[in-house]
Design a protein around this motif. Structure first.
Motif, short mmCIF file in Angstrom:
data_model
loop_
_atom_site.label_atom_id
_atom_site.label_comp_id
_atom_site.label_asym_id
_atom_site.label_seq_id
_atom_site.Cartn_x
_atom_site.Cartn_y
_atom_site.Cartn_z
N VAL A 2 31.36 -9.04 -124.40
CA VAL A 2 31.95 -10.15 -125.10
C VAL A 2 33.40 -10.09 -125.60
N ASP A 3 34.08 -11.14 -125.40
CA ASP A 3 35.61 -11.25 -125.78
C ASP A 3 35.69 -12.47 -126.78
N PHE A 4 36.73 -12.51 -127.82
CA PHE A 4 36.97 -13.44 -128.71
C PHE A 4 38.23 -13.56 -129.04
N ILE A 19 44.45 -12.91 -132.26
CA ILE A 19 44.07 -11.50 -132.05
C ILE A 19 43.19 -11.80 -130.91
N ASP A 20 43.23 -10.88 -130.01
CA ASP A 20 42.24 -10.72 -128.85
C ASP A 20 41.26 -9.68 -129.01
N ALA A 21 39.98 -10.10 -129.39
CA ALA A 21 39.01 -9.04 -129.91
C ALA A 21 38.20 -8.66 -128.54
N THR A 22 38.15 -7.45 -128.17
CA THR A 22 37.25 -7.01 -126.83
C THR A 22 36.66 -5.77 -127.31
N GLY A 23 35.41 -5.37 -126.77
CA GLY A 23 34.92 -4.35 -127.04
C GLY A 23 34.27 -4.10 -128.34
N ALA A 28 31.50 -6.16 -133.42
CA ALA A 28 31.47 -6.22 -135.08
C ALA A 28 31.44 -7.57 -135.38
N LEU A 29 31.49 -8.51 -134.70
CA LEU A 29 31.60 -9.81 -135.17
C LEU A 29 30.29 -10.59 -135.10
N ILE A 30 29.58 -10.02 -133.91
CA ILE A 30 28.29 -10.68 -133.66
C ILE A 30 27.30 -10.47 -134.56
N GLY A 31 26.62 -11.57 -135.02
CA GLY A 31 25.64 -11.59 -135.94
C GLY A 31 26.42 -11.85 -137.47
N LYS A 32 27.49 -11.86 -137.46
CA LYS A 32 28.15 -12.44 -138.93
C LYS A 32 27.84 -14.01 -138.90
N ARG A 33 28.42 -14.50 -140.24
CA ARG A 33 28.33 -15.83 -140.33
C ARG A 33 29.44 -16.41 -140.84
N ILE A 34 29.58 -17.62 -140.89
CA ILE A 34 30.78 -18.45 -141.46
C ILE A 34 30.86 -18.06 -143.10
N ASN A 99 26.03 -21.55 -137.96
CA ASN A 99 26.89 -20.70 -138.52
C ASN A 99 26.97 -19.16 -138.00
N GLU A 100 26.08 -18.87 -137.45
CA GLU A 100 25.90 -17.52 -136.96
C GLU A 100 26.71 -16.95 -135.58
N ILE A 101 27.75 -16.14 -135.53
CA ILE A 101 28.55 -15.95 -134.37
C ILE A 101 27.58 -15.25 -133.43
N SER A 102 27.75 -15.68 -132.16
CA SER A 102 26.83 -15.24 -131.04
C SER A 102 27.98 -15.12 -129.86
N ALA A 103 27.40 -14.48 -128.79
CA ALA A 103 28.15 -14.29 -127.55
C ALA A 103 28.63 -15.68 -126.84
N ASP A 104 28.09 -16.64 -127.29
CA ASP A 104 28.60 -17.99 -126.82
C ASP A 104 29.92 -18.52 -127.37
N PHE A 105 30.17 -17.97 -128.40
CA PHE A 105 31.49 -18.45 -129.14
C PHE A 105 32.72 -17.89 -128.28
N VAL A 106 33.78 -18.43 -128.51
CA VAL A 106 35.10 -18.14 -127.70
C VAL A 106 36.04 -17.95 -128.68
N GLN A 107 36.14 -18.99 -129.88
CA GLN A 107 37.32 -18.85 -130.84
C GLN A 107 36.57 -18.72 -132.09
N ILE A 108 37.23 -17.74 -132.75
CA ILE A 108 36.66 -17.57 -134.50
C ILE A 108 37.97 -17.71 -135.16
N ASN A 109 37.82 -18.68 -136.21
CA ASN A 109 39.07 -19.01 -137.05
C ASN A 109 38.69 -18.14 -138.26
N ALA A 110 39.67 -17.67 -138.90
CA ALA A 110 39.55 -16.66 -140.06
C ALA A 110 40.87 -16.79 -140.81
N ALA A 111 40.69 -16.45 -142.24
CA ALA A 111 41.99 -16.29 -143.00
C ALA A 111 42.03 -15.05 -143.68
#
Length: 132
Positions: A2-4, A19-23, A28-34, A99-111
């Motif tokens: 997965v790439d985010f 930030i380009d997150a790969t590998g 580490a983001l899969i399964g996390k929630r907003i 609200n759960e991050i899966s492999a279908d997400f492309v962009q994740i917003n964070a602060a």
């Protein structure tokens, strides 16, 4: 794998960084929630704590914090993420993601929630072109 694309907002300066997150970083983001907070060391930001604030899938459908699970659903909305009414009392059925991050997400917003020793500009500054 997965790439985010992670859009990291700095509330103190008002700037955003990509930030380009790969590998393993993406894994580490899969399964996390907003609303979850994660360690910035996963992305190379030592000492930083990052809060997940939202995201979108490959078709641009936004994720809602109040909708459990990773699935896409069509729900009746009156306001909030995914629908902004034009008239008072307007409602519409719209597609939104849970609200759960899966492999279908492309962009994740964070602060940025907690700062590290180095400022973010040192991590994300572009190399200056050599003078000709």
């Amino acid at each position: 794998m997965v790439d985010f694309k992670i859009i990291l907002s700095d509330p103190d300066t008002g700037r955003s960084y990509k930030i380009d997150a790969t590998g393993p970083a993406a894994g580490a983001l899969i399964g996390k929630r907003i609303g979850d907070e994660i360690d910035g060391g996963v992305f190379g930001l030592a000492g930083y704590t990052i809060k997940i604030t939202g995201g979108t899938d490959r078709t641009g459908i936004p994720a809602r914090r109040d909708l459990p699970g990773p699935a896409r659903r069509r729900i009746l909305l009156s306001e909030g993420v995914g629908f902004h009414p034009v008239m008072e009392g307007q409602r519409r059925r719209k597609s939104v993601r849970g609200n759960e991050i899966s492999a279908d997400f492309v962009q994740i917003n964070a602060a940025v929630k907690q700062r590290g020793a180095k400022p973010l500009t040192e991590y994300f500054e572009e190399p200056k072109a050599a003078a000709e």
